[in-house]
Design a protein around this motif. Sequence first.
Motif, PDB file in Angstrom:
ATOM      1  N   ILE B 240      35.216  23.529  -0.214  1.00 43.83           N
ATOM      2  CA  ILE B 240      35.050  24.115   1.111  1.00 43.83           C
ATOM      3  C   ILE B 240      34.237  23.199   2.015  1.00 43.83           C
ATOM      4  O   ILE B 240      33.171  22.717   1.648  1.00 43.83           O
ATOM      5  N   THR B 241      34.804  22.909   3.203  1.00 39.53           N
ATOM      6  CA  THR B 241      34.115  22.081   4.178  1.00 39.53           C
ATOM      7  C   THR B 241      33.492  22.996   5.226  1.00 39.53           C
ATOM      8  O   THR B 241      34.153  23.873   5.778  1.00 39.53           O
ATOM      9  N   LEU B 242      32.202  22.789   5.507  1.00 40.17           N
ATOM     10  CA  LEU B 242      31.520  23.626   6.480  1.00 40.17           C
ATOM     11  C   LEU B 242      32.060  23.384   7.881  1.00 40.17           C
ATOM     12  O   LEU B 242      32.580  22.311   8.179  1.00 40.17           O
ATOM     13  N   LEU B 243      31.904  24.407   8.716  1.00 39.66           N
ATOM     14  CA  LEU B 243      32.411  24.356  10.094  1.00 39.66           C
ATOM     15  C   LEU B 243      31.993  23.073  10.808  1.00 39.66           C
ATOM     16  O   LEU B 243      32.790  22.432  11.481  1.00 39.66           O
ATOM     17  N   GLU B 244      30.713  22.681  10.641  1.00 42.50           N
ATOM     18  CA  GLU B 244      30.215  21.518  11.392  1.00 42.50           C
ATOM     19  C   GLU B 244      30.875  20.220  10.959  1.00 42.50           C
ATOM     20  O   GLU B 244      30.908  19.261  11.734  1.00 42.50           O
ATOM     21  N   HIS B 285      33.754  29.047  19.122  1.00 42.93           N
ATOM     22  CA  HIS B 285      33.751  27.969  18.123  1.00 42.93           C
ATOM     23  C   HIS B 285      35.069  27.211  18.169  1.00 42.93           C
ATOM     24  O   HIS B 285      35.106  25.989  18.088  1.00 42.93           O
ATOM     25  N   SER B 286      36.168  27.976  18.318  1.00 41.86           N
ATOM     26  CA  SER B 286      37.497  27.364  18.263  1.00 41.86           C
ATOM     27  C   SER B 286      37.773  26.492  19.488  1.00 41.86           C
ATOM     28  O   SER B 286      38.549  25.566  19.431  1.00 41.86           O
ATOM     29  N   GLN B 287      37.133  26.849  20.611  1.00 42.96           N
ATOM     30  CA  GLN B 287      37.406  26.096  21.836  1.00 42.96           C
ATOM     31  C   GLN B 287      36.619  24.794  21.936  1.00 42.96           C
ATOM     32  O   GLN B 287      36.941  23.939  22.759  1.00 42.96           O
ATOM     33  N   ALA B 288      35.588  24.661  21.130  1.00 46.57           N
ATOM     34  CA  ALA B 288      34.767  23.452  21.210  1.00 46.57           C
ATOM     35  C   ALA B 288      35.484  22.281  20.539  1.00 46.57           C
ATOM     36  O   ALA B 288      36.014  22.432  19.447  1.00 46.57           O
ATOM     37  N   GLN B 292      28.946  19.869  18.104  1.00 46.02           N
ATOM     38  CA  GLN B 292      27.850  19.752  19.068  1.00 46.02           C
ATOM     39  C   GLN B 292      28.248  20.269  20.456  1.00 46.02           C
ATOM     40  O   GLN B 292      27.402  20.617  21.257  1.00 46.02           O
ATOM     41  N   ALA B 293      29.559  20.309  20.712  1.00 48.50           N
ATOM     42  CA  ALA B 293      30.026  20.750  22.032  1.00 48.50           C
ATOM     43  C   ALA B 293      30.150  22.269  22.136  1.00 48.50           C
ATOM     44  O   ALA B 293      30.569  22.800  23.157  1.00 48.50           O
ATOM     45  N   THR B 294      29.781  22.971  21.074  1.00 50.98           N
ATOM     46  CA  THR B 294      29.881  24.434  21.085  1.00 50.98           C
ATOM     47  C   THR B 294      28.968  25.025  22.165  1.00 50.98           C
ATOM     48  O   THR B 294      27.865  24.529  22.376  1.00 50.98           O
ATOM     49  N   ASP B 295      29.439  26.071  22.827  1.00 50.41           N
ATOM     50  CA  ASP B 295      28.629  26.745  23.843  1.00 50.41           C
ATOM     51  C   ASP B 295      27.638  27.678  23.155  1.00 50.41           C
ATOM     52  O   ASP B 295      27.818  28.897  23.094  1.00 50.41           O
ATOM     53  N   TRP B 296      26.561  27.101  22.622  1.00 49.45           N
ATOM     54  CA  TRP B 296      25.609  27.878  21.822  1.00 49.45           C
ATOM     55  C   TRP B 296      24.913  28.960  22.630  1.00 49.45           C
ATOM     56  O   TRP B 296      24.644  30.051  22.122  1.00 49.45           O
ATOM     57  N   GLN B 297      24.583  28.651  23.890  1.00 45.13           N
ATOM     58  CA  GLN B 297      23.881  29.650  24.717  1.00 45.13           C
ATOM     59  C   GLN B 297      24.706  30.934  24.820  1.00 45.13           C
ATOM     60  O   GLN B 297      24.185  32.041  24.676  1.00 45.13           O
TER      61      GLN B 297
END
Lengths: 116, 394
Positions: B240-244, B285-288, B292-297
């Motif tokens: 299993i590969t982590l999301l990041e 998550h899917s759109q990033a 690092q480009a994820t909209d974390w806020q």
Amino acid sequence: MQYLCLIFESEALAAQRDEQAEAALIEEYGKFTDDIEATGNHIGGEALMPSETATTVRVRNGETLTTDGPFAETKEQLGGYYLIEAATLDEAISIAAKIPSAKDGCVEVRPVMKFE
Amino acid sequence: MQSFESVIRTTYGTAFAVLNKRFHDIQQVEDALQHACMKAFERSQTENIFNAKAWLIKVATNHILDEVKKHKPDYFEHLDKADPIETAYQYDDATLGLIFTCCHPSISQENQLALCLKWVMGFDNTSIARALLVSDKTLEQRITRTKRKLRANSIDFSLPTQSHLPIRLNAVIKVLYLMFNEGYFGSSGRILVSNALCKQAIYLMRLICRTYRGNASSLALLALMLFIQARAPARATEKITLLENQDRSKWDHPMVEEADVLLQKSLKLGRPTSYHIQAAIAGLHSQASHYQATDWQQIILLYDKLLSYEYSPVAILNQSVALMQVGSWDKAEDKLLSIQENLRNYAPYYIALGYLYKHTHRLKAATHSLKTAHSLSKNASEKEHLQEQLQRLR
């Protein structure tokens, strides 16, 4: 299919009800009973005297033993019941949900055993 | 060649439902399907089984007829032996009836899930017991008790009437959600099994969306499942590969787009449910284009919203991970410490804690957390990943 709806509520809570609330509850029960009579779901039902009036009976070795009070000490006590006819458990549950005490107590729904 | 595992997961439930509708004998159906699955396994070793559903039903039907002929010849005389002509539509209806029965609200959620894994997914008791973290004996007792309750209350395999639909449907959706989660994030770590479980949960969710159109929760949950499942090709290779670390070009992008359309549609149908919020988070998550480009806020805000619906330690854990991504280490630490008691046996909790300590230069604490995570994890590839991280800390 027949279901017995056992109504449990906290007697401590019931004791705190004032006259007005008591009258409103009785009226609500009256309306509920009328409703399920009209729909043909009603078979029978009664309210019970408080659990402190209960006598629990056992027979052991042929001797009848009695205990003062209900079978189990619980937070909520059996306060009454309805015997209803419902096509499915779904219907029985939705009828039980309309019993006024379901809002602050709870209702146990049990299918009635049939002997063939 | 289609794997045996996926043949069984995708056919068992319908076969069970159809056979049970015809013969009205759960024990007999279970036995016959066990026999048919064994035959299917033998056959799958050498050749592909085309139209596995019909094949499984046919083999199991013959088995039942043989058994009845042998043990109840009088009854066999009266039995209609002609194959019923079943349409795909009737298959679907029978399958839905089965799920609604397994998920009857009068059954505890844990037992609903167990029954679904058994009758809809065709898992054996030992696998179910392992997934639900109970002993084989406990599981068997629970299943026996549940079957008895179904019988005593005459809960048959029919579909709920319109007036009872909302409460019945919610129960079904919740269990499919749990089933999908068990498949995707489950502790077994057997990729083959997990993927078949997720796919089947999606298949059933699609069936529900098709049958009960315009139901906001169902559409939102299907969107959520698709957003997550779209990552499967990049996630599960040999381990299993982590999301990041996933190669996002391997994601199933058409599936992401479909999920997005479904989510938009479901949002127009009424008050958002927790499934909507979770789908929106998965969608971000899917759109990033990369981690690092994820909209974390935005994700942090959505978790606040989710938590306003219901308290969930796992949601707090995920929110704290998002907080760490934007450098809010103190806030993340407060959140993590607030759920310590709830998640004390949950490996991902200690992974997050280890990450926090590592990045705030508390290496001793980080090592301790990762070691705890390692001992708690039941997933082989996760264990391996943790081992690597521990070595890098030294």
